[in-house]
Motif scaffolding. Sequence first.
Motif, PDB file in Angstrom:
ATOM      1  N   MET A  81       0.828  -1.191   0.000  1.00 33.24           N
ATOM      2  CA  MET A  81       0.000   0.000   0.000  1.00 33.24           C
ATOM      3  C   MET A  81       0.873   1.254   0.000  1.00 33.24           C
ATOM      4  N   CYS A  82       0.512   2.203  -0.842  1.00 32.36           N
ATOM      5  CA  CYS A  82       1.239   3.465  -0.973  1.00 32.36           C
ATOM      6  C   CYS A  82       0.304   4.609  -0.570  1.00 32.36           C
ATOM      7  N   THR A  83       0.876   5.610   0.083  1.00 33.85           N
ATOM      8  CA  THR A  83       0.086   6.745   0.556  1.00 33.85           C
ATOM      9  C   THR A  83       0.199   7.915  -0.407  1.00 33.85           C
ATOM     10  N   VAL A  84      -0.936   8.517  -0.736  1.00 35.06           N
ATOM     11  CA  VAL A  84      -0.953   9.717  -1.568  1.00 35.06           C
ATOM     12  C   VAL A  84      -0.669  10.920  -0.669  1.00 35.06           C
ATOM     13  N   ARG A  85       0.530  11.458  -0.769  1.00 40.51           N
ATOM     14  CA  ARG A  85       0.883  12.615   0.043  1.00 40.51           C
ATOM     15  C   ARG A  85       0.035  13.823  -0.376  1.00 40.51           C
ATOM     16  N   PRO A  86      -0.461  14.607   0.591  1.00 44.60           N
ATOM     17  CA  PRO A  86      -1.258  15.790   0.230  1.00 44.60           C
ATOM     18  C   PRO A  86      -0.529  16.726  -0.731  1.00 44.60           C
ATOM     19  N   GLU A  87       0.804  16.850  -0.556  1.00 40.56           N
ATOM     20  CA  GLU A  87       1.572  17.726  -1.435  1.00 40.56           C
ATOM     21  C   GLU A  87       1.583  17.190  -2.877  1.00 40.56           C
ATOM     22  N   THR A  88       1.665  15.865  -2.994  1.00 42.81           N
ATOM     23  CA  THR A  88       1.634  15.259  -4.320  1.00 42.81           C
ATOM     24  C   THR A  88       0.259  15.440  -4.964  1.00 42.81           C
ATOM     25  N   TRP A  89      -0.787  15.218  -4.174  1.00 40.38           N
ATOM     26  CA  TRP A  89      -2.148  15.412  -4.689  1.00 40.38           C
ATOM     27  C   TRP A  89      -2.361  16.861  -5.135  1.00 40.38           C
ATOM     28  N   GLN A  90      -1.864  17.787  -4.345  1.00 38.47           N
ATOM     29  CA  GLN A  90      -2.052  19.199  -4.674  1.00 38.47           C
ATOM     30  C   GLN A  90      -1.437  19.554  -6.019  1.00 38.47           C
ATOM     31  N   LYS A  91      -0.288  18.977  -6.295  1.00 35.45           N
ATOM     32  CA  LYS A  91       0.413  19.278  -7.546  1.00 35.45           C
ATOM     33  C   LYS A  91      -0.207  18.571  -8.728  1.00 35.45           C
ATOM     34  N   TRP A  92      -0.730  17.361  -8.515  1.00 35.76           N
ATOM     35  CA  TRP A  92      -1.128  16.526  -9.640  1.00 35.76           C
ATOM     36  C   TRP A  92      -2.628  16.233  -9.655  1.00 35.76           C
ATOM     37  N   GLY A 123      -2.070   8.055 -15.625  1.00 34.16           N
ATOM     38  CA  GLY A 123      -2.177   9.005 -14.523  1.00 34.16           C
ATOM     39  C   GLY A 123      -0.834   9.598 -14.113  1.00 34.16           C
ATOM     40  N   ASN A 124      -0.705  10.919 -14.268  1.00 38.61           N
ATOM     41  CA  ASN A 124       0.496  11.584 -13.781  1.00 38.61           C
ATOM     42  C   ASN A 124       0.597  11.471 -12.263  1.00 38.61           C
ATOM     43  N   ASP A 125      -0.550  11.563 -11.592  1.00 39.78           N
ATOM     44  CA  ASP A 125      -0.556  11.434 -10.136  1.00 39.78           C
ATOM     45  C   ASP A 125      -0.123  10.036  -9.715  1.00 39.78           C
ATOM     46  N   ALA A 126      -0.614   9.010 -10.398  1.00 44.55           N
ATOM     47  CA  ALA A 126      -0.256   7.632 -10.064  1.00 44.55           C
ATOM     48  C   ALA A 126       1.234   7.391 -10.221  1.00 44.55           C
ATOM     49  N   SER A 127       1.836   7.964 -11.269  1.00 42.59           N
ATOM     50  CA  SER A 127       3.272   7.781 -11.509  1.00 42.59           C
ATOM     51  C   SER A 127       4.100   8.353 -10.371  1.00 42.59           C
ATOM     52  N   VAL A 128       3.752   9.550  -9.924  1.00 44.74           N
ATOM     53  CA  VAL A 128       4.530  10.193  -8.864  1.00 44.74           C
ATOM     54  C   VAL A 128       4.322   9.477  -7.543  1.00 44.74           C
ATOM     55  N   VAL A 129       3.101   9.074  -7.240  1.00 39.88           N
ATOM     56  CA  VAL A 129       2.840   8.347  -5.994  1.00 39.88           C
ATOM     57  C   VAL A 129       3.630   7.044  -5.968  1.00 39.88           C
ATOM     58  N   LEU A 130       3.651   6.306  -7.073  1.00 40.46           N
ATOM     59  CA  LEU A 130       4.416   5.064  -7.114  1.00 40.46           C
ATOM     60  C   LEU A 130       5.908   5.341  -6.978  1.00 40.46           C
ATOM     61  N   ALA A 131       6.393   6.375  -7.636  1.00 37.20           N
ATOM     62  CA  ALA A 131       7.817   6.723  -7.538  1.00 37.20           C
ATOM     63  C   ALA A 131       8.206   7.035  -6.102  1.00 37.20           C
ATOM     64  N   GLU A 132       7.386   7.818  -5.424  1.00 36.72           N
ATOM     65  CA  GLU A 132       7.668   8.167  -4.024  1.00 36.72           C
ATOM     66  C   GLU A 132       7.562   6.948  -3.118  1.00 36.72           C
ATOM     67  N   CYS A 133       6.642   6.067  -3.430  1.00 35.78           N
ATOM     68  CA  CYS A 133       6.467   4.854  -2.633  1.00 35.78           C
ATOM     69  C   CYS A 133       7.677   3.931  -2.756  1.00 35.78           C
ATOM     70  N   ILE A 134       8.276   3.881  -3.948  1.00 39.43           N
ATOM     71  CA  ILE A 134       9.410   2.989  -4.184  1.00 39.43           C
ATOM     72  C   ILE A 134      10.722   3.596  -3.695  1.00 39.43           C
ATOM     73  N   ALA A 135      10.949   4.865  -4.013  1.00 40.15           N
ATOM     74  CA  ALA A 135      12.278   5.460  -3.779  1.00 40.15           C
ATOM     75  C   ALA A 135      12.297   6.591  -2.762  1.00 40.15           C
ATOM     76  N   GLY A 136      11.163   6.977  -2.217  1.00 40.57           N
ATOM     77  CA  GLY A 136      11.120   8.048  -1.228  1.00 40.57           C
ATOM     78  C   GLY A 136      10.811   9.393  -1.832  1.00 40.57           C
ATOM     79  N   THR A 137      11.515   9.730  -2.918  1.00 45.28           N
ATOM     80  CA  THR A 137      11.258  10.978  -3.636  1.00 45.28           C
ATOM     81  C   THR A 137      11.258  10.686  -5.132  1.00 45.28           C
ATOM     82  N   GLU A 138      10.622  11.560  -5.894  1.00 45.54           N
ATOM     83  CA  GLU A 138      10.612  11.373  -7.335  1.00 45.54           C
ATOM     84  C   GLU A 138      12.011  11.546  -7.916  1.00 45.54           C
TER      85      GLU A 138
END
Length: 391
Positions: A81-92, A123-138
């Motif tokens: 499970m990966c969390t959608v950070r509010p900052e990521t949601w706000q941008k995407w 999904g641009n949002d999905a890509s960034v959320v997965l990237a952050e979930c795997i590596a911490g930051t995009e």
Amino acid sequence: MIRASLLATVSLALVAGAAPAKAPPFETPAQVAYLIDLSSGAVLLAKDADRRMPPASMAKMMTTNVAFELIKKGDLKLDKMCTVRPETWQKWHGPQAGSTMFLSPNEQVSVENLLHGIVTLSGNDASVVLAECIAGTEEAFANVMNENAKRLGLTGSNFGNSNGWPDEGRTYVTARDLAALARAEIENHPDLYKKFYSQTSFTWGKTLGSGADITQANRNPLLGRVPGADGLKTGHTDEAGYGFTGSADQNGRRLIMVVAGLGSFNQRIEESVKLMQWGFNAWQSKSLYKAGTTVGSAKVQLGGDDEVALVAPRDLAITIPAGVLSKVTSTKIRYQGPLKAPIAKGQHIADLVVTTTEGEQVTPLVAAEAVEEAGFFARAWIGLKQLLGMA
């Protein structure tokens, strides 16, 4: 030193032809176009295939490939499970963020659903959320993308983000590299490829007000239009125009195509379908070797055996213009040698180079068996024989 072993060409001759023949030309308004037949390795069309260009959402194939590699190694689970950070949601989110999966802030989403959101919904949002979930930051994930690109031999590409969003030129690709990336998705991860890439639609998110489910269709222009189509990824930005990397398999013959720089959504559909149909209709595949057939052998240095058999890793073929008299004029096994042990069973260690009246085609050959490194006494005996001129 490159060694080339000659093979008998008589048994491989198809039909005697008097002169080289070419398939009908293919004209396209796409600024870049590339088409390859995986059964033979033949490039059927190459229009500015090595031009560096922005990939738009076609960059998401690399995001997906990184995830597939981690899943294959057991380092990433589909049910994580990966969390959608509010900052990521706000941008995407919203119209300014392009294609979206319609994620919500602080939402918990599985890797599996994020991959559906990336592949099917772009999904641009999905890509960034997965990237952050795997590596911490995009940014850290982009480094992993580039490491993966290097491993795959993508020499004309660089990735600055996970979704292909314009980034002042840091992210760029070539059509040849996109085709190689698509090939890696298909051949290295067949089960994951089948699971994610051919889905026609996906449902995620709720509409405002009524709270109805949001279902979006896959933008792949080949699905439902070309038999055997099963991937891969569209892309569009004002900077890049409309592009697409696609693949289809018909009767065991798989083609991969790339088009880029098209002017509209509908033109992308039209040109993608036309190019793929031309690839299947204007060219034909002729079988050379069945998977597992021994094609030749290669010398091995400092191994438990002094040579290793070379076999076809899959059914190997050549591609020639449809309805044309053609023949194989020469065949060679080419490898960088002598090879050094250890060698793994199934390792790509040589290439079959087939020259037809239409040009040269190259397909891989792999080791039939593992060759272990020779022990101390065996190495000493090999060295003595070389010293005495016996080897």
